[in-house]
Scaffold this active site. Structure first.
Site, mmCIF file in Angstrom:
data_model
loop_
_atom_site.group_PDB
_atom_site.id
_atom_site.type_symbol
_atom_site.label_atom_id
_atom_site.label_comp_id
_atom_site.label_asym_id
_atom_site.label_seq_id
_atom_site.Cartn_x
_atom_site.Cartn_y
_atom_site.Cartn_z
ATOM 1 N N SER A 293 0.863 -1.180 0.000
ATOM 2 C CA SER A 293 0.000 0.000 0.000
ATOM 3 C C SER A 293 0.895 1.224 0.000
ATOM 4 O O SER A 293 2.074 1.141 0.367
ATOM 5 C CB SER A 293 -0.874 0.005 1.254
ATOM 6 O OG SER A 293 -1.548 1.243 1.415
ATOM 7 N N TYR B 90 -2.330 -0.676 10.341
ATOM 8 C CA TYR B 90 -2.359 -0.976 8.907
ATOM 9 C C TYR B 90 -1.055 -0.535 8.255
ATOM 10 O O TYR B 90 -0.443 -1.272 7.476
ATOM 11 C CB TYR B 90 -3.546 -0.270 8.264
ATOM 12 C CG TYR B 90 -3.715 -0.556 6.790
ATOM 13 C CD1 TYR B 90 -4.291 -1.750 6.353
ATOM 14 C CD2 TYR B 90 -3.312 0.373 5.825
ATOM 15 C CE1 TYR B 90 -4.460 -2.013 4.998
ATOM 16 C CE2 TYR B 90 -3.478 0.121 4.483
ATOM 17 C CZ TYR B 90 -4.049 -1.068 4.072
ATOM 18 O OH TYR B 90 -4.207 -1.313 2.723
#
Length: 254
Positions: free
Chosen positions: A145, A158
């Site tokens: 990501s 995350y």
């Protein structure tokens, strides 16, 4: 990517019941690959298989919790039993279940996020690489990501998990390059997926700031990440390994 690009190749895609994973499974199939559709969601996974089969593609579903070693080992074995080898793997399964600053995070959420996003990718690579070593090579792409490249306020766990995916990717690429195994990651910006739609339902005002963060002026689409994963697995990327491909509409450029 033409059908000739992946003709006869077997590809495994985790998190393929929807979103980026489904888009990738469809893209690999359109390029000629035989696709193992992997997810914990049996209904969504079987729907993806049906979407591949409808135009004549070949696919089957493997229900797998990627955080469980025995299930991951069985997943790879199922692909090899069916097609004799595993040419490409797109380790895409992941979760995002937080919207809190670091000091307010709880241990249960930490264990869940790290268990799926880090342990899951590690387990998948572990068993995929063992098979690829036996057969003389292969390609792996992990979904990281932009949160694995920069900080992500209100998503500290995350961000930590995706930084870990980047580290696993680089290390595996260095360890297994001479064995004919390429390992890369794709780093999406903010993509319009069911996960994002759920977040925007909770906080609809966030969409304006999200759009502003992308110089390209829009959100990404799942198919755009899928295309990047297919390219990284293809022979067109034969000299690319250990790379983090940001597909982010310019988010990390500013």
């Amino acid at each position: 990517m033409s059908k000739q690009g992946f003709a006869g190749k077997s590809v495994l895609v985790t998190g393929a019941a929807g979103g980026i994973g489904r888009a990738a499974a469809l893209a690999f199939a359109a390029a000629g690959a035989r696709v193992a559709v992997v997810d914990v969601d049996a209904k969504g996974g079987e729907d993806t298989v049906a979407m591949i089969a409808q135009p004549g593609g070949e696919a089957f579903f493997v229900k797998t919790d990627v955080s469980q070693s025995a299930q991951v080992e069985a997943m790879v074995a199922a692909v090899v039993e069916r097609w004799g080898r595993l040419d490409c793997a797109f380790n895409n399964a992941g979760i995002e279940i937080e919207h809190l600053p670091l000091a307010d995070s709880d241990e249960a959420t930490f264990d869940r996020v790290i268990g799926v996003n880090v342990k899951g990718v590690w387990l998948c690579m572990k068993h995929e690489i063992r098979q690829m070593l036996k057969q003389g090579g292969g390609t792996i792409v992990n979904t990281a990501s932009v949160a694995g490249l920069v900080g992500a306020p209100l998503m500290p766990l995350y961000a930590a998990s995706k930084h870990a995916v980047v580290g696993l990717t680089k290390t595996a690429a260095a360890e297994y390059g001479k064995a004919g195994i390429r390992v890369n990651s794709v780093c999406p910006g903010i993509i319009r997926t069911p996960m994002l739609e759920r977040a925007l339902e909770r906080e609809p005002r966030r969409e304006k700031s999200i759009l502003k963060a992308h110089p390209i002026g829009r959100l990404g689409e799942a198919e755009e990440i899928a295309n990047a994963a297919v390219w990284l697995c293809s022979d067109a990327a034969s000299f690319v390994t250990g790379h983090q491909l940001a597909v982010d509409g310019g988010l990390t450029a500013i």
